[in-house]
Write a protein that holds these residues in place. Structure first.
Motif, mmCIF file in Angstrom:
data_model
loop_
_atom_site.group_PDB
_atom_site.id
_atom_site.type_symbol
_atom_site.label_atom_id
_atom_site.label_comp_id
_atom_site.label_asym_id
_atom_site.label_seq_id
_atom_site.Cartn_x
_atom_site.Cartn_y
_atom_site.Cartn_z
ATOM 1 N N ILE A 73 0.850 -1.193 0.000
ATOM 2 C CA ILE A 73 0.000 0.000 0.000
ATOM 3 C C ILE A 73 0.883 1.239 0.000
ATOM 4 O O ILE A 73 1.812 1.360 0.801
ATOM 5 C CB ILE A 73 -0.929 -0.001 1.234
ATOM 6 C CG1 ILE A 73 -1.924 -1.149 1.112
ATOM 7 C CG2 ILE A 73 -1.643 1.326 1.389
ATOM 8 C CD1 ILE A 73 -2.819 -1.312 2.318
ATOM 9 N N GLN A 75 -0.313 4.874 0.188
ATOM 10 C CA GLN A 75 -1.359 5.890 0.266
ATOM 11 C C GLN A 75 -0.793 7.248 -0.115
ATOM 12 O O GLN A 75 0.351 7.563 0.194
ATOM 13 C CB GLN A 75 -1.914 5.946 1.687
ATOM 14 C CG GLN A 75 -2.610 4.681 2.102
ATOM 15 C CD GLN A 75 -3.248 4.820 3.460
ATOM 16 O OE1 GLN A 75 -3.856 5.831 3.741
ATOM 17 N NE2 GLN A 75 -3.098 3.800 4.281
ATOM 18 N N HIS A 116 -7.642 10.754 -2.759
ATOM 19 C CA HIS A 116 -6.839 9.818 -1.967
ATOM 20 C C HIS A 116 -6.728 8.515 -2.751
ATOM 21 O O HIS A 116 -7.736 7.982 -3.230
ATOM 22 C CB HIS A 116 -7.497 9.542 -0.611
ATOM 23 C CG HIS A 116 -6.745 8.545 0.207
ATOM 24 N ND1 HIS A 116 -7.064 7.210 0.184
ATOM 25 C CD2 HIS A 116 -5.700 8.690 1.039
ATOM 26 C CE1 HIS A 116 -6.233 6.571 0.989
ATOM 27 N NE2 HIS A 116 -5.394 7.442 1.517
ATOM 28 N N VAL A 118 -5.122 4.541 -2.593
ATOM 29 C CA VAL A 118 -4.594 3.512 -1.703
ATOM 30 C C VAL A 118 -3.241 3.024 -2.197
ATOM 31 O O VAL A 118 -2.312 2.827 -1.419
ATOM 32 C CB VAL A 118 -5.580 2.323 -1.604
ATOM 33 C CG1 VAL A 118 -4.963 1.154 -0.851
ATOM 34 C CG2 VAL A 118 -6.853 2.765 -0.922
#
Length: 144
Positions: A73, A75, A116, A118
């Motif tokens: 991940i 972000q 946003h 991920v």
């Protein structure tokens, strides 16, 4: 959608539709506010088909991230500009971002959205610019 076709259930469905139409007509009589849909139907249908394919691809990518042992991940919050002239076009763009798994439109500001991701990659801004251009191409004249 339940597969139950009893008269009572169908009657409730019809009653809810009639109630919704009644409330909507009363609301329109009060303010007369309408949203003009300045979209080219054929171009928009092509966009929806493209969006469904992109959602499927993003689902596959997010599934691979979730099932990976190390869950790679990355972000990231970033701004993406929009070029739509109409409010409807901007809403379609913001919702298209949110519908695509792994991304969500967090905030709307003049000229851009805060997004946003991920699993952010260097290609994300270019992919969103392509999506933006496709939606802008769906808008018809008079959207200024």
């Amino acid at each position: 959608m339940s597969g139950i076709f009893e008269p009572f259930i169908i009657g409730l469905g019809v009653a809810s539709v009639l109630l919704t139409l009644f409330i909507t007509s009363r609301m329109d009589a009060q303010d007369g506010d309408r949203v003009k849909l300045l979209l080219a139907p054929v171009k928009y249908a092509k966009y929806l088909a493209w969006l469904m394919l992109e959602i499927a691809r993003a689902n596959w990518a997010v599934t691979k991230i979730i099932l990976a042992r190390d869950m790679p991940i990355r972000q990231h919050l970033f701004k993406t500009p929009y070029t739509q002239k109409t409010d409807v076009g901007q809403v379609i763009f913001a919702n298209s971002i949110t519908l695509t798994p792994g991304t969500i439109t967090v905030e709307t500001e003049d000229g851009h959205f805060l997004v946003h991701a991920v699993s952010w990659s260097e290609d994300d801004p270019d992919a969103l610019a392509d999506m933006d251009a496709r939606i802008t191409a769906c808008e018809t004249a008079g959207g200024a």
